[in-house]
Design an enzyme around this catalytic site. Sequence first.
Site, short mmCIF file in Angstrom:
data_model
loop_
_atom_site.label_atom_id
_atom_site.label_comp_id
_atom_site.label_asym_id
_atom_site.label_seq_id
_atom_site.Cartn_x
_atom_site.Cartn_y
_atom_site.Cartn_z
CE LYS A 45 0.10 1.20 7.48
NZ LYS A 45 0.43 0.18 7.82
CG ASN A 136 -5.33 -6.15 8.15
OD1 ASN A 136 -5.04 -7.61 7.44
ND2 ASN A 136 -4.47 -5.82 8.14
CG PHE A 137 -9.99 -11.15 9.29
CD1 PHE A 137 -9.26 -10.93 10.72
CD2 PHE A 137 -10.74 -12.35 9.04
CE1 PHE A 137 -10.10 -10.39 10.96
CE2 PHE A 137 -12.36 -11.79 9.53
CZ PHE A 137 -11.77 -11.00 11.02
CB CYS A 139 -1.05 -7.63 8.43
SG CYS A 139 -1.21 -7.11 8.25
CE LYS A 177 -4.90 -7.08 2.10
NZ LYS A 177 -4.39 -6.21 2.21
CB THR A 205 2.03 -9.56 2.53
OG1 THR A 205 1.75 -9.68 4.54
CG2 THR A 205 1.72 -7.79 1.77
CB CYS A 350 21.72 -16.95 -27.87
SG CYS A 350 20.06 -17.62 -27.06
CB CYS A 357 16.47 -29.26 -24.90
SG CYS A 357 15.48 -30.61 -25.32
CB CYS A 383 9.00 -29.89 -21.60
SG CYS A 383 10.59 -28.97 -21.65
CB CYS A 390 13.91 -18.76 -27.06
SG CYS A 390 14.25 -17.84 -28.49
#
Lengths: 434, 442
Positions: A45, A136-137, A139, A177, A205, A350, A357, A383, A390
């Site tokens: 970390k 770390n570029f 966060c 990163k 992130t 179902c 559709c 499509c 389904c």
Amino acid sequence: MADLTSNFLGITSPNPFWLASAPPTDKEYNVRRAFEAGWGGVVWKTLGEDGPPVVNVNGPRYGVVHGADRRVLGLNNIELITDRDLHQNLEEIKRVKADYPDRAIIVSLMVPCEEGAWKAILPLVEDTGADGIELNFGCPHGMAERGMGSAVGQVPEYIEMVTRWCKENYSKPVIVKLTPNITDIRKPAAAAMRGGADAVSLINTINSIVSVDLDIMAPEPTIDGKGTHGGYCGPAVKPIAMSMVSEIARDPETAGLPISGIGGITTWRDAAEYMALGCGNVQVCTAAMTYGFKIVQEMISGLSQWMDEKGHTAVSDFVGMAVPNVTDWQYLNLNYVTKAMISQDDCISCGRCFAACEDTSHQAVLMSEDRVFTVNDAECVACNLCVEVCPVENCITMVEQAPGTVDERTNKVVENEHGDWTTHPNNPGAVAAE
Amino acid sequence: MANATSTSGIISGRLDRKVLSDNFDDLHAPLGEHEALVAADRCYFCHDAPCMTACPTEIDIPLFVRQISTGTPEASAKTIFSQNILGGMCARVCPTETLCEQACVREIAEGKPVEIGRLQRFATDKLMAQSHQPFERAKPTGKSVAVVGAGPAGLACAHRLATFGHDVTVYEARQKGGGLNEFGIAAYKSVDGFAQRELDWLLSIGGITMAYGEALGDGLLLDSLKAEHDAVFLGMGLSGVNALRCEGEDLDNVVDAVSFIADLRQAEDLSRVEVGRNVVVIGGGMTAVDAAVQSKLLGAQDVALVYRRGKENMGASVYEQELATSKGVRIIYNAQPMKVARNGKALSVEFAYTKTKKGKLSRTGESFSLPADQVFKAIGQALLGAPEELAIDGGKITVDEHGRTSDALVWAGGDCASGGDDLTVTAVAEGRDAATSIHATL
């Protein structure tokens, strides 16, 4: 059983599964547990510069988007880089590396955008015996407000500059990163490459607010009535991350640049998909935070089994195999015609294909009085929506129409030859077919 | 403990209180919050859902399930109650395995339907716990309707009429409302006095006056109801019990299963309810199963449920049959009682084996006897006290699809009316629809 030994930038590890720089790799205790569980490597970390450590909030740090049965689909966090003393971290890294020489330890770093700050920390890291560093570029929360993390990652010139400093002052591999909070991921990747980066890792992130507390009208996680955007990760971000990975893998400028894939990797299959798109290895965080370190056992057994089934003897065999098949829309074959087909044996009536559709697509699914659902080829544009909604897997399939037959929707004969937008008569910029 | 399952005679206290209390606890435990979310998530939200079609009250099941999954069980309950004001009881007693859950596409796909019944209970319990009901009376119309019978049909009719703003008087023969919900139905399907709570909750809409101890034909005449009210709805159920028509039927301890169940339901203390060591139940419907299972749960040592036809013809669902056998009831198919005889202090029931050929029942010539301290008759109920002026069809009051009888001012629904299954949910649908039909004429 296939050999999973991974060689990424000359760094070997028993498997390609690393833990990403994040809470699970914040200290010796956790990392030892990870290695005992079988992880191939860790990215420790993020360490910051020497001096008083950063402080974290003392309220909640995480927010989650849950699926059915509280399955964690997406996780967001507002935790900062390590809030432990730099030297304690360095000592622990040194000890763990000495005890686990076969595992990869990469040290994530984030210090101010000044050469002096990098020159100060790099020798200390070099001394630990760790296998490399990750810049770390990425966060997007907290540290970015202080000009670090994604604030650097969003400016390609800074990335290039800092990467160059690191290459000049550190002897082992440098991984950059990348933040996904940017319009075109190829730009920062190319900048890292120009700066001499050995690899990029992505994604960090994504800026996010996962939920709003409608009673107190504040984003979650909520700290004393307020919230802030956090970094989003977990299974929900995987499609975004894989697209970004593929862009770097197939762009002529960055093609061949080693990539460490990150973003929602939970199973062996996720890992294999990332690697097929060009990643030399993968990094995992949310899945470990959700289920614990033991999940790596499934990743190892699953990837081995699949490699055996496919005849791959080394993980490098399939890295990037899918990259040539990632293309631009304009090159997709418009003469490839498929139609949905519903298996009456598998259909459970179902009606979801019909609702989807009829209400939202092309009115190509027909419903009889006794709830038999069929496809009207004359309306079906292929499509795939019915296939995806389904609930029964493989009940609805897309069947390719043979060349020479007539597409009932267009009343045109299906052509055998490839024909895409670049040569299509409706394209004003079409080039003549040769 | 003085008494045991093996103690001879008809006695109480065969099991200790703890065991009795466990035995008569909720048959299906209510779903917890998280369980409900997981169960609700299994619903596919089918288009024109088969479960809805299978529900006699046509509750919008996919919608109410989705409302649970989004954290709004109160809205879900309103979806249910707007179609079925007794949705709480139906969630407990409906044979969902032959209705909505049988039609569920997941039952077809994997033999495991969405747990519609339990989800319905989850939602309705939530809203009912908040005590208020989500419906209000319309402005009073000044019209008045008589409802005979405070069972599911009568109550559904009365409630719907009240929402329209009409004044309703419900005439009930017993001293308590609820009908079969209160006096029939196995105790473990409606625990903690739910039938009365539901009745009170339903009546809180206002505009409904209850008149207890008023039975049709027994001082209460259809003509006078017609004279005093603008319309009449008959929902008094079936108060008669069919006879076995075999020798010995009049002996002591040969009793109606419905009376046994009613007494048990009204008992304050189950350890004081008497049951025989050997119990024989004759019949094949839900009442037969309810009597047999509850006898077993009270501590009877041997309970035989004897039905004259095969398993597939039995009125009780396969689920109910399995419930009975799982509780230790022995089901004997294809046997018909010939004679009940006294055998010392106890009874002995002689049965003939039967066979069914082309739908016709006949005896095989073989027979057997079962010892019995008690014999419960559960071979169906019959209409008693129907006004003579109304047309009758197959022993029930003739009605059309709106519940109209041969008398233009009289409607009927529930078990006393022709057509439909003898289910609570069917009675609710008939009462509700009759109310709409009545309203249209007022």
